[in-house]
Design an enzyme around this catalytic site. Structure first.
Site: not given
Ligand code: GLU
Length: 417
Positions: A105, A145
């Site tokens: 992340k 995100d």
């Molecule tokens: N940000 C999204 C999550 O928290 C998607 C992450 C992604 O697609 O890699 O799951």
């Protein structure tokens, strides 16, 4: 009461699952910490010619099951510990839905509403240039995100490909369709939230049709979840965003509320609302289903005592603190955890990455069908673990499934001297 630290919450959730697993404390300890965290300061020229600095992070939590995977958020509240927690939740999210990824992340400490599009592009490209040595189709694959979307993903892809002198659309997911994105990606988080709601109502022998629903947060996750749950015949009687909450006991036209928010910037002021109140009031409404779809720690221990919903389906990451979880478990409120309920986003990111690598585009129908299969299989694995292991709640059951898969991958790899 001090606000819960999301990183400590994550560690507690892994520890809770450990009680039901035949996994040594040493192995479990390894699963509670990121493998590495990049902390960087971006220096970017603003429109007026001055230089502004921004703190940014990328946490690569665990790669035992595949490339690190997870979004990048732009928010003034981003902290190192928050990014670490979010990256860990990604590990267990990709594992519980059984897609071949680890977890990562990223985030920039920024309120994007205060910057021009040109400034945001330069900030995003500066971050992408810092990330370039650490990301790649087989290394670490970022995605959208909170407060990021197709525009930012396109910029990151372009920066990476330009610097690497190659084409590598699978270096990032959540791109616009024209730039290598997938059908169904924008709606995927809300769609899995709807599937999770449908499955849990079925599991509990309750009708989603006619159920009353409150949705906290009306961004990409919340507004799509509201729309698709509404399409299942439920009545979305309250929704909110950071401006406050609106209520109508007869149920809202969820699409019209979204149009209103797009025009005015918020849900409050919508003329079909019979009353307006605070987010706290929405979270404690007497509804059949509550969908927190905003940020972490929306419900703490105190608020949890006043939650009157029977079922909570988490569209946000980490909306309940572990103490809130304990209170809800004790009070018999069923919670479908974030790592399963909102896993649609990363699942369709996986489909996007597969399509990028195959240079072959799927139809929206195929994406949605495959997503439904992934989420319902994961739901069944979670409820089986709940019944077999006797976990106190579904969150611990989901972690039991997810942690075991990561441990199996680690064990199977053997040891490195
Ligand atoms: N940000 C999204 C999550 O928290 C998607 C992450 C992604 O697609 O890699 O799951």
């Amino acid at each position: 009461m001090p606000e819960a630290n999301p990183f400590e919450s994550l560690q507690e959730q892994i520890g809770d699952a450990g009680e039901f697993l035949d996994v040594g404390d040493d192995v479990l300890e390894r699963l509670k910490h990121p493998e590495r965290v990049l902390e960087t300061t971006l220096s970017v020229e603003m429109d007026d010619g001055t230089i502004e600095t921004f703190k940014a992070f990328r946490s690569q939590f665990n790669g035992d099951r595949g490339p690190y995977k997870g979004g990048i958020r732009y928010h003034p509240g981003v902290t190192r510990d928050e990014v670490k927690a979010l990256s860990g939740w990604m590990v267990y999210k990709t594992s519980v839905v059984d897609i071949p990824y680890g977890g990562g992340k990223g985030g920039i400490v920024i309120d994007p509403s205060e910057y021009s599009e040109g400034e945001l592009e330069r900030i995003t490209r500066a971050f992408a240039a810092e990330l370039r040595p650490f990301i790649g189709e087989d290394k670490d694959v970022p995605a959208p995100d909170v407060n990021t979307g197709q525009r930012e993903m396109n910029w990151i892809k372009d920066t990476y490909e330009t610097l690497e002198n190659t084409t590598a659309p699978g270096v990032i997911t959540g791109k616009a369709l024209e730039n290598g994105g997938s059908e169904g990606r924008v709606e995927a988080t809300g769609r899995s939230t709807m599937f999770a709601a449908r499955e849990i109502f079925d599991y509990l022998d309750r009708d989603l049709e006619g159920a009353t629903v409150a949705v906290q947060g009306y961004g990409n996750a919340g507004s799509v979840a509201a729309k698709l749950i509404d399409d299942q015949g439920a009545d979305v009687v309250a929704v909110s965003d950071s401006s406050g909450a609106i209520h109508n006991p007869d149920g809202f036209d969820t699409r019209a509320v979204k149009d209103f928010k797009n025009e005015t910037g918020s849900v409050t002021g919508y003329d079909e609302a019979t009353e307006e109140f605070s987010n706290g009031d929405l979270l404690t409404m007497d509804v059949d289903l509550l969908v927190p779809a905003a940020l972490e720690n929306a419900v703490d221990e105190d608020l949890a005592r006043d939650v009157e919903a029977d079922v909570v389906v988490e569209a946000a990451n980490g909306p309940l603190t572990p103490d809130a979880d304990d209170v809800l478990t004790e009070r018999g409120v069923t919670v479908v955890p974030d790592i399963l309920a909102n896993a649609g986003g990363v699942t369709v990111s996986y489909f996007e990455w597969v399509q990028n690598r195959q240079r072959f585009q799927w139809t929206e129908e195929r994406v949605n069908e495959e997503l439904e299969a992934v989420i319902t299989d994961a739901f069944d694995a979670m409820t089986d673990a709940h019944e077999d292991a006797g976990t106190p709640n579904l969150r611990t059951a989901a972690y039991v499934v997810a942690v075991q898969r990561v441990v199996d991958a680690y064990d199977g790899s053997g040891s490195w001297p």
